[in-house]
Design a protein around this motif. Structure first.
Motif, short mmCIF file in Angstrom:
data_model
loop_
_atom_site.label_atom_id
_atom_site.label_comp_id
_atom_site.label_asym_id
_atom_site.label_seq_id
_atom_site.Cartn_x
_atom_site.Cartn_y
_atom_site.Cartn_z
N LYS A 190 0.89 -1.38 0.10
CA LYS A 190 -0.11 0.05 -0.22
C LYS A 190 1.03 1.63 -0.19
O LYS A 190 0.65 2.31 -0.27
N CYS A 191 1.47 1.07 0.94
CA CYS A 191 2.41 2.06 0.84
C CYS A 191 3.82 2.92 -0.41
O CYS A 191 3.49 3.89 -1.11
N MET A 192 4.27 1.33 -1.04
CA MET A 192 4.42 1.42 -2.36
C MET A 192 3.85 2.00 -3.54
O MET A 192 4.02 2.79 -4.33
N GLY A 193 2.53 1.62 -3.04
CA GLY A 193 1.30 2.36 -4.17
C GLY A 193 1.05 3.91 -3.75
O GLY A 193 1.11 4.47 -5.20
N LYS A 194 0.88 3.85 -2.93
CA LYS A 194 1.11 5.44 -2.21
C LYS A 194 1.75 6.30 -2.99
O LYS A 194 1.73 7.50 -3.34
N MET A 195 3.40 5.93 -2.58
CA MET A 195 4.54 6.68 -2.98
C MET A 195 4.19 6.76 -4.42
O MET A 195 4.85 7.72 -5.21
N GLU A 196 4.09 5.88 -5.99
CA GLU A 196 3.95 5.78 -7.16
C GLU A 196 2.84 6.83 -7.30
O GLU A 196 3.26 7.16 -7.92
N VAL A 198 2.06 9.83 -5.64
CA VAL A 198 2.77 10.57 -5.50
C VAL A 198 3.84 11.20 -6.46
O VAL A 198 3.53 11.90 -7.04
N ALA A 199 4.31 10.50 -6.54
CA ALA A 199 5.65 9.96 -8.24
C ALA A 199 4.37 10.67 -9.83
O ALA A 199 4.87 11.45 -10.27
N ASN A 200 3.33 10.02 -9.53
CA ASN A 200 2.62 10.19 -10.81
C ASN A 200 1.98 11.21 -10.73
O ASN A 200 1.48 11.86 -12.56
#
Lengths: 410, 281
Positions: A190-196, A198-200
Motif C-alpha cells: 500500500k505504501c509503495m502504491g501511495k508513493m507511486e 505521489v510520483a505520478n
C-alpha cells in the motif's frame, strides 16, 4: 558540492577541559608550537564529499549504498536536520521528509491527537490537517480507534497511521528513508502504491533503501554512494547491478549473512541460448535459476518469484502452483530451481526478478535477492506501434483486429 | 491551498554551510501552530499521567508558603511590608515557580525531544518556547489559588493588578532567555543537567521569595538587582498586594535591561548552535 563533517557525539565540560589542559600541556612542552596544533581530540571524517546531483521535478531517485556510505547523512542534510560543513543545496518547493515513521507520536495521546501533532511537526497547518483528516484515517484504517491512546495500538496500526499522516502532506519533494521496511507485506504494498501515485502527480521523490526490489520498482533513476562519494548515477538497473557487484551480469551471488535456516544464494539469468546475461533481446524467452541453501530440515517451504517492469508487478509465481512433488519438504542441502520465463511477450524496458522464500507463515525473503535485467529491442520496429516502450501496458502482443463493415451509407 | 500559501511554499530553500537562514523568522511564524500543539501535548500528557494532575499545582505552592512563612516570618521575624506574611510569600512564589518550572522544563526540552530533532526539521526554538507555555497553565492555576488566599485574608486587589500581564511577560522573557541558553548548552554539555537544578534551588534563596527585598540595605539594592528575578518578584508583589509595597525603580530598570540582554543573547546563542543539535544530541 556537499560536504559534511561529523563531530564527536557527546561532549562534556570535563572532556573539553581536559582537552584544553592537554593542549596547554603540549604547548608548555613544545612552546614553539607546531606539534599537532589542531585539536588532537577531533578526528576529521567526511561523511559526504563531492556529491553533485541535480534532480528535475518528477524524478524518482533511489539512493543506494552500503551502511556508512553516507545515505542517511545526505538525507539529513537535504531535510535540513543537520547543516553541511561546506557546499550548498537548492531546493525548490515544499519538502516533506520521512526519515522515520511516526516522529513525535506520543503513546499517551489518542490517534486523533497524534494526527494533529504529527501533522504539525511535519509542517502542515491545522486547516490542512482538518481537510485531509478523513483521508488520513481512511488510508490508515483506524476509524474505530481514533479516540484510543496509540499505546494500545498494534504495531501495524501505529505504523499505518504514522505513514498515512506523512503520505498526505502536500509537498513538491518527498524524501523517504527506508520507512517501508516496517509493517506487514500488505501495508508495504500500500505504501509503495501511495508513493507511486505521489510520483505520478509529478512530485519528486528521493528514496533511500536497502531493498533493491523497491528501488527497481519505484525509481526512475538511482545513485550509488560509497564511503561518502558518488560512485554511479544512472538507471536503477545499472546502479543495482553495480551495488550488487554483479560481475558477469545476469549472475547474482548473494552474501549470506542471514541466520535464516533457508536462504537464496544465487540468481542466474540465461537467454534462450543458455548464455548468462542481463540483457534479453525483445521477442525471446529466458530462464531464471534460483539457487538456495537449506541449513535445517524444513517442512512447509514456499518459494516464489516476482517479475516486475518499471515498478509494476507483472507475474507472481509459486513453486507449487503446478507440481508439488516436494510438498514443501526440504532436507539440508543446496537446491536449484529453474523457471522458464515467457519473456517473448514482454515489451522492452527495465525488469526485476525477486526471489522470495516463505516457511509456514514466516517470510524469510532476503531484500538482496533481486536480479535486474533489461529487455532490449534490436530488431522489432515499434515506432508507430501500440507496444512502443513508452506507451501504456507491459505486454508485447500484437492482436489481430477483425474489422467488418456492419452497415453502410447508401 | 490558497494562492498566498502556495507562493510561500514554492520558494527556493538554499542550504549552505554557515549561511544564516533567510527565512528563520518566517519559518517560525509558519510553524506557529506547532507551538500550540507541542504545548497541548505536554499539558495533555501531564494530566493524563499524573493521578492528581491539577492538585500538584496547588499543593506545592501551598506547602512552600507555609514553610516559608514559618521560617522567615515567624522564626526569623522578618518584616512583611504591611501585608500578611503568607501573602507576601505567595506573591513571590507565584513568579518564582513560573520561572523555575519554565527554566527546568525548557532546559531539558531539547533532550526530551531528541528523537524529533534528529528526524525532522522544524524551527527548534519552538521546543523550549512550548515548555514555557505549559508553565503558564500552572501559573494560572496557582494564581487562582492566590486569589483565594487573598480573599481569605481580606486583601483586595487594586488597579495595579491590571499590570500583572506585563509583569508576567517580563517573567516569561526572563525564563525564555535563560531557558534558551541552558537548552542549547545542555545539548552540547551534559553537565548542565546537574547545573540547572542547582541554579533553580540556589535562586530560590538568593531571590526575594521568602522575604521582602526591602530588608536589603539601601546601598546594596542596586547590586541585588543584578538578579533579574528581583525586579520580577518585586513587580508581582507591587501589582498583586498593593498597599505599602513599593518598587525600587533604579533596580527595576537595571533588571529589565538585563532581562532584555539575556533574551537577546539567548536567542543568538541558540541560533548559532541549533544547526548542530541533531549531531550532538
Amino acid at each position: 558540492m556537499l560536504r559534511h563533517k561529523l563531530q564527536q557525539r557527546h561532549t562534556s565540560l570535563r572532556d573539553m577541559l581536559s582537552a584544553q589542559l592537554s593542549r596547554l600541556g603540549s604547548t608548555l612542552r613544545h612552546p614553539l608550537g607546531g606539534f599537532n596544533a589542531e585539536n588532537p581530540e577531533q578526528e576529521e571524517f567526511w561523511a559526504l564529499d563531492d556529491i553533485s546531483l541535480s534532480v528535475s521535478p518528477g524524478e524518482r531517485v533511489g539512493i543506494v549504498g552500503r551502511n556508512g556510505a553516507g545515505k542517511s547523512t545526505l538525507l539529513k542534510i537535504l531535510s535540513r536536520i543537520t547543516d553541511p560543513t561546506s557546499g550548498s543545496i537548492h531546493l525548490k518547493g515544499r519538502v516533506a521528509s520521512l526519515l522515520e515513521v511516526g516522529t513525535g507520536f506520543h503513546p499517551e495521546l489518542t490517534g486523533r491527537e497524534n494526527i494533529f501533532l504529527n501533522g504539525a511537526i511535519l509542517g502542515m497547518s491545522k486547516v490542512e490537517i482538518q481537510r485531509k483528516f478523513s483521508a488520513i484515517v481512511e488510508f490508515a484504517e483506524v476509524e474505530k480507534f481514533l479516540d484510543t491512546p496509540v499505546k494500545w495500538y498494534s504495531s501495524g496500526m501505529y505504523v499505518r497511521l504514522a505513514f498515512s499522516v506523512a503520505a498526505h502532506l502536500e509537498s513538491d519533494i518527498l524524501i523517504v528513508d527506508e520507512v517501508l521496511a516496517v509493517g506487514d507485506a500488505n501495508f508495504q504494498k500500500k505504501c509503495m502504491g501511495k508513493m507511486e501515485s505521489v510520483a505520478n502527480e509529478g512530485r519528486t521523490i528521493l528514496f533511500v533503501s536497502h531493498n533493491m526490489g523497491a528501488v527497481a520498482e519505484l525509481c526512475s533513476r538511482a545513485v550509488l554512494l560509497n564511503l561518502g562519494r558518488k560512485v554511479l548515477d544512472g538507471s536503477p538497473a545499472e546502479v543495482i547491478e553495480a551495488y550488487m557487484g554483479q560481475a558477469g551480469g545476469g549472475n547474482l551471488k548473494i552474501d549470506v549473512n542471514k541466520n535464516n535456516p533457508i536462504f537464496v544464494t544465487e540468481l542466474i539469468l540465461k537467454d534462450a541460448d543458455g548464455n548468462v546475461t542481463s540483457s534479453i533481446p525483445m521477442g525471446e524467452d529466458a530462464e531464471i535459476e534460483i539457487r538456495y541453501s537449506v541449513k535445517e530440515p524444513q517442512t512447509n517451504v514456499t518459494m516464489a518469484m516476482l517479475l516486475a517492469r518499471h515498478g509494476s508487478s507483472l507475474l507472481y509465481s509459486y513453486d507449487n502452483d503446478i507440481a508439488n512433488e516436494l510438498e514443501g519438504k526440504r532436507d539440508v542441502g543446496d537446491y536449484s530451481a529453474r523457471i522458464r520465463l515467457p519473456l517473448s511477450r514482454m515489451k522492452e524496458g527495465q525488469y526485476s526478478i525477486e526471489a522470495k522464500i516463505g516457511v509456514g507463515q514466516t517470510n524469510m525473503t532476503d531484500d538482496n535477492a533481486v536480479i535486474v535485467f533489461e529487455i532490449c529491442n534490436h530488431s522489432i520496429d515499434t515506432t508507430h506501434r501500440s507496444f512502443r516502450s513508452d506507451r501504456p501496458g507491459h505486454i508485447y502482443w500484437p492482436l489481430e483486429w477483425q474489422t467488418t463493415r456492419l452497415t453502410g451509407n447508401t | 491551498m490558497s494562492e498566498q500559501e502556495n507562493q510561500v511554499t514554492k520558494r527556493t530553500i538554499i542550504i549552505e554551510a554557515g549561511r544564516a537562514d533567510a527565512y528563520y523568522w518566517r519559518d517560525l511564524w509558519q510553524y506557529r501552530e506547532l507551538l500550540w500543539f507541542l504545548a497541548l501535548r505536554d499539558i495533555l500528557v501531564r494530566y493524563k499521567q499524573t493521578v492528581i494532575g491539577v492538585a500538584w499545582s496547588l499543593i506545592r505552592p501551598l506547602l512552600t508558603m507555609i514553610v516559608f512563612t514559618i521560617v522567615f516570618g515567624k522564626l526569623a521575624g522578618l518584616p512583611s511590608s504591611g501585608v500578611p506574611y503568607p501573602l507576601l510569600v505567595f506573591a513571590g512564589l507565584l513568579p518564582w515557580q513560573f520561572f523555575s518550572n519554565s527554566l527546568s522544563d525548557s532546559s531539558n526540552s531539547l533532550m526530551s525531544n531528541a528523537n524529533m530533532i534528529s528526524k525532522v526539521y522544524f524551527p527548534r526554538l519552538l521546543i523550549p518556547a512550548s515548555s514555557i507555555l505549559v508553565s503558564i497553565v500552572d501559573f494560572l492555576i496557582t494564581f487562582t489559588l492566590l486569589l483565594a488566599v487573598m480573599l481569605w485574608y481580606g486583601v483586595m486587589p487594586t488597579w495595579r493588578l491590571l499590570l500583572l500581564p506585563a509583569l508576567l511577560l517580563l517573567a516569561l522573557i526572563t525564563a525564555l532567555g535563560a531557558g534558551l541558553w541552558f537548552a542549547a548548552l545542555n545539548t552540547h554539555f551534559r553537565d548542565f543537567r546537574y547545573i540547572v537544578p542547582f541554579v533553580v534551588q540556589f535562586g530560590l534563596y538568593v531571590s526575594p521569595v521568602g522575604f521582602s527585598s526591602e530588608i536589603i540595605p539601601e546601598k546594596w539594592r542596586i547590586l541585588y538587582s543584578l538578579n533579574p528575578m528581583v525586579a520580577v518578584i518585586d513587580g508581582f508583589r507591587w501589582s498583586i498586594l498593593g498597599g505599602d509595597v513599593r518598587i525600587y525603580w533604579p533596580g527595576f530598570a537595571l533588571s529589565s535591561v538585563l532581562i532584555a540582554l539575556i533574551l537577546y543573547s539567548g536567542v543568538m546563542y541558540f541560533r548559532k548552535t541549533e544547526k548542530t543539535f541533531a549531531d550532538v544530541i
